[in-house]
Design an enzyme around this catalytic site. Structure first.
Site, PDB file in Angstrom:
ATOM      1  N   THR A 273       0.853  -1.189   0.000  1.00 44.18           N
ATOM      2  CA  THR A 273       0.000   0.000   0.000  1.00 44.18           C
ATOM      3  C   THR A 273       0.888   1.238   0.000  1.00 44.18           C
ATOM      4  O   THR A 273       2.068   1.158   0.328  1.00 44.18           O
ATOM      5  CB  THR A 273      -0.928   0.022   1.243  1.00 44.18           C
ATOM      6  OG1 THR A 273      -1.826   1.128   1.134  1.00 44.18           O
ATOM      7  CG2 THR A 273      -0.138   0.147   2.533  1.00 44.18           C
TER       8      THR A 273
ATOM      9  N   ASP B  15      -7.775  -5.828   0.592  1.00 44.83           N
ATOM     10  CA  ASP B  15      -8.810  -5.292  -0.280  1.00 44.83           C
ATOM     11  C   ASP B  15     -10.104  -5.292   0.528  1.00 44.83           C
ATOM     12  O   ASP B  15     -10.306  -6.168   1.381  1.00 44.83           O
ATOM     13  CB  ASP B  15      -8.960  -6.111  -1.563  1.00 44.83           C
ATOM     14  CG  ASP B  15      -9.635  -5.310  -2.674  1.00 44.83           C
ATOM     15  OD1 ASP B  15      -9.318  -4.119  -2.829  1.00 44.83           O
ATOM     16  OD2 ASP B  15     -10.490  -5.869  -3.393  1.00 44.83           O
TER      17      ASP B  15
END
Length: 192
Positions: free
Chosen positions: A7, A68
């Site tokens: 990320t 996710d």
């Protein structure tokens, strides 16, 4: 052990570092010089999480994990689901996403929903998945100004405040992402 969190969200990285302590060194995509846009083309939350983590392992040979998340509304057969961030077309337009979701639920009394986060950990090429669920209801109007995404219309089960009315600490105590991270941290501390 060094672990890459796939990320660029610095707040997520800080949160995980605090939970893992000094046993694990959490690094970001920038730290491994990954400037690639990670693929998310599987059509499922589980699949996209796995796809992103596997991509980092395959291209950088770094133990890593990726997450996710999606909002699944029962009356809409699980929509917006994997497409939550771009439900109304433009990625990350929360206001438009909320407007479309409320329009699609108009007149429907069945408003049960859940946020789901799936984290995929890849260690030495082997995948492990962890799921976190926050069940709740979609309100007909927005409430609160904290948080992001669908937080102003999501009332978690057993609570009187939406995610957007809660402080970050309150939300993190009960959120889908937090539940998945607790499972990840437990696995890392006890199995790795």
């Amino acid at each position: 052990m060094k672990l890459c969190f796939a990320t660029r969200n610095t707040n997520k990285i800080k949160e995980v570092k605090a939970k893992l302590g000094a046993t694990f060194e959490v690094i970001s995509l920038d730290d491994i010089q990954c400037n690639d846009e990670l693929p998310e083309t599987t059509g499922t939350i589980e699949g996209n999480s796995a796809q992103k983590a596997q991509y980092v392992w395959d291209h950088f040979q770094v133990n890593c994990f990726a997450d996710d998340t999606g909002l699944e509304v029962e009356a809409l057969e699980g929509a917006p689901g994997v497409d939550s961030a771009m439900y109304a077309g433009k990625h990350g337009d929360s206001k438009a996403n909320i407007t479309l979701l409320l329009k699609n639920l108009q007149g429907n009394a069945h408003r049960k929903a859940q946020f789901k986060t799936v984290i995929t950990l890849v260690v030495n090429g082997i995948q492990h998945q962890f799921e976190g669920i926050a069940a709740g209801t979609i309100l007909p109007d927005t409430r609160g100004s904290e948080g992001f995404g669908y937080d102003p219309i999501f009332l978690p089960e057993g609570h009187t405040q939406t995610f957007a009315e809660m402080s970050l600490e309150q939300k993190n105590d009960i959120s889908h992402r937090s539940k998945a991270f607790v499972k990840l941290v437990d696995f890392l501390q006890n199995k790795i």
